[in-house]
Design an enzyme around this catalytic site. Structure first.
Site, PDB file in Angstrom:
ATOM      1  N   MET A  30      24.209  53.217  30.287  1.00 42.92           N
ATOM      2  CA  MET A  30      23.543  54.475  30.650  1.00 42.92           C
ATOM      3  C   MET A  30      24.453  55.662  30.342  1.00 42.92           C
ATOM      4  O   MET A  30      24.204  56.780  30.813  1.00 42.92           O
ATOM      5  CB  MET A  30      23.163  54.453  32.135  1.00 42.92           C
ATOM      6  CG  MET A  30      22.163  53.340  32.446  1.00 42.92           C
ATOM      7  SD  MET A  30      21.166  53.684  33.888  1.00 42.92           S
ATOM      8  CE  MET A  30      22.424  53.765  35.149  1.00 42.92           C
ATOM      9  N   TYR A  32      28.024  58.072  29.984  1.00 42.61           N
ATOM     10  CA  TYR A  32      29.165  58.542  30.774  1.00 42.61           C
ATOM     11  C   TYR A  32      30.210  57.433  30.841  1.00 42.61           C
ATOM     12  O   TYR A  32      30.607  56.955  31.898  1.00 42.61           O
ATOM     13  CB  TYR A  32      28.754  59.027  32.170  1.00 42.61           C
ATOM     14  CG  TYR A  32      29.611  60.192  32.580  1.00 42.61           C
ATOM     15  CD1 TYR A  32      29.427  61.445  32.009  1.00 42.61           C
ATOM     16  CD2 TYR A  32      30.666  60.038  33.478  1.00 42.61           C
ATOM     17  CE1 TYR A  32      30.254  62.506  32.321  1.00 42.61           C
ATOM     18  CE2 TYR A  32      31.492  61.094  33.803  1.00 42.61           C
ATOM     19  CZ  TYR A  32      31.274  62.324  33.224  1.00 42.61           C
ATOM     20  OH  TYR A  32      32.094  63.374  33.531  1.00 42.61           O
ATOM     21  N   HIS A  34      33.290  54.764  30.453  1.00 41.47           N
ATOM     22  CA  HIS A  34      34.665  54.648  30.951  1.00 41.47           C
ATOM     23  C   HIS A  34      35.256  53.350  30.404  1.00 41.47           C
ATOM     24  O   HIS A  34      34.595  52.651  29.605  1.00 41.47           O
ATOM     25  CB  HIS A  34      34.678  54.679  32.486  1.00 41.47           C
ATOM     26  CG  HIS A  34      33.692  53.723  33.111  1.00 41.47           C
ATOM     27  ND1 HIS A  34      33.815  52.363  33.019  1.00 41.47           N
ATOM     28  CD2 HIS A  34      32.541  53.950  33.802  1.00 41.47           C
ATOM     29  CE1 HIS A  34      32.823  51.788  33.646  1.00 41.47           C
ATOM     30  NE2 HIS A  34      32.016  52.723  34.128  1.00 41.47           N
ATOM     31  N   GLU A  35      36.446  53.000  30.868  1.00 43.66           N
ATOM     32  CA  GLU A  35      37.122  51.823  30.296  1.00 43.66           C
ATOM     33  C   GLU A  35      36.367  50.515  30.523  1.00 43.66           C
ATOM     34  O   GLU A  35      36.586  49.542  29.806  1.00 43.66           O
ATOM     35  CB  GLU A  35      38.561  51.690  30.840  1.00 43.66           C
ATOM     36  CG  GLU A  35      39.535  52.692  30.255  1.00 43.66           C
ATOM     37  CD  GLU A  35      39.618  53.970  31.089  1.00 43.66           C
ATOM     38  OE1 GLU A  35      38.638  54.277  31.819  1.00 43.66           O
ATOM     39  OE2 GLU A  35      40.640  54.654  31.004  1.00 43.66           O
ATOM     40  N   HIS A  37      33.021  50.144  30.192  1.00 46.27           N
ATOM     41  CA  HIS A  37      32.132  50.072  29.023  1.00 46.27           C
ATOM     42  C   HIS A  37      32.948  49.789  27.758  1.00 46.27           C
ATOM     43  O   HIS A  37      32.537  49.002  26.905  1.00 46.27           O
ATOM     44  CB  HIS A  37      31.398  51.400  28.817  1.00 46.27           C
ATOM     45  CG  HIS A  37      30.562  51.861  29.974  1.00 46.27           C
ATOM     46  ND1 HIS A  37      30.924  52.900  30.782  1.00 46.27           N
ATOM     47  CD2 HIS A  37      29.360  51.422  30.428  1.00 46.27           C
ATOM     48  CE1 HIS A  37      29.988  53.091  31.704  1.00 46.27           C
ATOM     49  NE2 HIS A  37      29.029  52.207  31.514  1.00 46.27           N
ATOM     50  N   GLN A  61      14.240  52.459  36.271  1.00 48.24           N
ATOM     51  CA  GLN A  61      15.026  51.605  37.159  1.00 48.24           C
ATOM     52  C   GLN A  61      15.589  52.380  38.356  1.00 48.24           C
ATOM     53  O   GLN A  61      16.336  51.837  39.161  1.00 48.24           O
ATOM     54  CB  GLN A  61      16.149  50.896  36.400  1.00 48.24           C
ATOM     55  CG  GLN A  61      17.298  51.783  35.945  1.00 48.24           C
ATOM     56  CD  GLN A  61      18.258  51.043  35.028  1.00 48.24           C
ATOM     57  OE1 GLN A  61      17.896  50.591  33.948  1.00 48.24           O
ATOM     58  NE2 GLN A  61      19.505  50.887  35.469  1.00 48.24           N
ATOM     59  N   GLU A 148      30.554  42.023  34.580  1.00 44.14           N
ATOM     60  CA  GLU A 148      30.432  41.242  35.819  1.00 44.14           C
ATOM     61  C   GLU A 148      30.399  42.152  37.045  1.00 44.14           C
ATOM     62  O   GLU A 148      30.113  41.710  38.135  1.00 44.14           O
ATOM     63  CB  GLU A 148      31.591  40.242  35.916  1.00 44.14           C
ATOM     64  CG  GLU A 148      31.425  39.092  34.933  1.00 44.14           C
ATOM     65  CD  GLU A 148      32.685  38.263  34.749  1.00 44.14           C
ATOM     66  OE1 GLU A 148      33.711  38.555  35.406  1.00 44.14           O
ATOM     67  OE2 GLU A 148      32.645  37.328  33.917  1.00 44.14           O
ATOM     68  N   GLN A 153      22.763  41.849  38.073  1.00 43.79           N
ATOM     69  CA  GLN A 153      22.119  42.216  36.802  1.00 43.79           C
ATOM     70  C   GLN A 153      22.426  41.176  35.721  1.00 43.79           C
ATOM     71  O   GLN A 153      21.543  40.767  34.956  1.00 43.79           O
ATOM     72  CB  GLN A 153      22.617  43.587  36.363  1.00 43.79           C
ATOM     73  CG  GLN A 153      22.203  43.986  34.967  1.00 43.79           C
ATOM     74  CD  GLN A 153      22.594  45.421  34.654  1.00 43.79           C
ATOM     75  OE1 GLN A 153      21.904  46.337  35.046  1.00 43.79           O
ATOM     76  NE2 GLN A 153      23.703  45.617  33.959  1.00 43.79           N
TER      77      GLN A 153
HETATM   78  P1  AMP Z   1      25.955  51.204  33.160  1.00 46.04           P
HETATM   79  O1  AMP Z   1      26.223  52.264  32.151  1.00 46.04           O
HETATM   80  O2  AMP Z   1      26.514  51.509  34.516  1.00 46.04           O
HETATM   81  O3  AMP Z   1      24.526  50.753  33.178  1.00 46.04           O
HETATM   82  O4  AMP Z   1      26.786  49.938  32.685  1.00 46.04           O
HETATM   83  C1  AMP Z   1      26.607  49.399  31.390  1.00 46.04           C
HETATM   84  C2  AMP Z   1      27.329  48.088  31.317  1.00 46.04           C
HETATM   85  O5  AMP Z   1      28.714  48.275  31.574  1.00 46.04           O
HETATM   86  C3  AMP Z   1      26.817  47.077  32.341  1.00 46.04           C
HETATM   87  O6  AMP Z   1      26.741  45.793  31.732  1.00 46.04           O
HETATM   88  C4  AMP Z   1      27.881  47.129  33.406  1.00 46.04           C
HETATM   89  O7  AMP Z   1      27.998  45.925  34.135  1.00 46.04           O
HETATM   90  C5  AMP Z   1      29.114  47.370  32.570  1.00 46.04           C
HETATM   91  N1  AMP Z   1      30.169  47.961  33.429  1.00 46.04           N
HETATM   92  C6  AMP Z   1      30.072  49.061  34.211  1.00 46.04           C
HETATM   93  N2  AMP Z   1      31.223  49.260  34.878  1.00 46.04           N
HETATM   94  C7  AMP Z   1      32.054  48.252  34.546  1.00 46.04           C
HETATM   95  C8  AMP Z   1      33.383  47.886  34.926  1.00 46.04           C
HETATM   96  N3  AMP Z   1      34.086  48.598  35.788  1.00 46.04           N
HETATM   97  N4  AMP Z   1      33.919  46.783  34.356  1.00 46.04           N
HETATM   98  C9  AMP Z   1      33.205  46.037  33.473  1.00 46.04           C
HETATM   99  N5  AMP Z   1      31.962  46.319  33.080  1.00 46.04           N
HETATM  100  C10 AMP Z   1      31.385  47.416  33.608  1.00 46.04           C
END
Ligand code: AMP
Length: 281
Positions: A30, A32, A34-35, A37, A61, A148, A153
């Site tokens: 989604m 923004y 960070h490390e 992603h 969602q 994870e 999810q």
């Molecule tokens: P999001 O942008 O929050 O929907 O996350 C996109 C993907 O990045 C999802 O598969 C998350 O599980 C993964 N993700 C988000 N934060 C972390 C993290 N701190 N460590 C590992 N994977 C992450």
């Protein structure tokens, strides 16, 4: 690296790659970034010839009282991170590209989606399953990478792919954390300085629970109590749930005699954060 907004542009690019026999990895996000992603994108680029990252804040969602409007966005910064991590294509669609005005088909799931985050976010996983299946149909990747951190999810997506015979390999990637243990999250940007300090209680409390299991405790209720008491010691924290469940069925486990997922969701002020660990027996 290219940034495209149209489904047809993704399709034609991936088709071209596949005609050359190249393997395609996919990281849905989604934005923004960070490390956390970045680690997914890096792994995808190590294991595939080409990598597609989607950046789409999926409206279906989010519940009506959730943070859809305020969710942080910064495509320029995200593009730099994607490029650095080895992505070849960013798919960044507008809502109208993904959802027709009369969009009316959803992918829904029973069981796995009812507990944990599904309890307080009743439409969330229907939105996730729907958008992830659409993205799989659009990108048609060989492998897709999920963190994870969002353990439920990950389990839900694996089940959906199995149940619907979607031809993609789902790869889970470990949680990336800040130095003080807080799991990286785009939502951490909502936290004030005081809340940011308080947010370390999530991982600290989980670690107390883990220690207890390592010391031989097998009774889930006792472990949950230790974690809950620790979270309650932080005045800015409010528990949504603390649960110990079977890692793949996500069903509650009373005595730990197999691999379990210990998962929590906690409000720090108005911000809802999640964290977890898996204990392999
Ligand atoms: P999001 O942008 O929050 O929907 O996350 C996109 C993907 O990045 C999802 O598969 C998350 O599980 C993964 N993700 C988000 N934060 C972390 C993290 N701190 N460590 C590992 N994977 C992450």
């Amino acid at each position: 690296m290219r940034v495209v907004e149209r489904i047809n542009d993704v399709r034609s690019t991936v088709k071209e790659w596949k005609s050359q026999g190249l393997k395609v990895g996919f990281v849905p996000t989604m934005g923004y970034l960070h490390e956390g992603h970045e680690s997914l994108i890096k792994k995808a680029s190590e294991e595939n010839n080409k990598v597609v990252v989607s950046i789409f804040v999926n409206p279906i969602q989010f519940g009506p009282k959730e943070d859809l409007a305020s969710y942080p966005r910064d495509l320029k910064r995200d593009s730099e991170i994607c490029e650095r991590a080895g992505a070849n294509l960013i798919f960044h669609p507008e809502n109208e590209e993904m959802y027709f005005n009369d969009f009316s088909t959803f992918v829904d799931m029973n069981g796995l989606t009812n507990g944990l985050c599904g309890k307080s976010r009743p439409i969330h996983f229907r939105g996730v399953c729907t958008v992830v299946s659409k993205l799989f149909n659009i990108v048609a990747p060989d492998r897709a990478y999920f963190g994870e951190k969002d353990a439920q999810q990950l389990a839900v997506v694996k089940r959906m792919v199995r149940d619907l015979n979607i031809d993609v390999e789902i790869v889970g990637c470990p949680i990336v954390r800040e130095e003080d243990g807080l799991a990286k999250s785009s939502r951490n940007t909502y936290l004030s300085e005081e809340e940011r300090a308080a947010a370390t209680i999530l991982n600290k409390s989980l670690m107390l629970g883990k220690e207890e299991i390592q010391n031989g405790q097998r009774n889930s209720a006792s472990i949950i109590k230790i974690i809950e008491d620790s979270i309650k010691s932080e005045k800015l924290a409010r528990i949504d749930y603390v649960e110990i469940v079977d890692s793949s069925s996500l069903e509650k486990v009373e005595e730990i005699n197999k691999s379990v997922l210990v998962a929590i969701a906690v409000f720090i002020g108005k911000t809802r954060l999640i964290d977890n660990f898996t204990y392999e027996l």
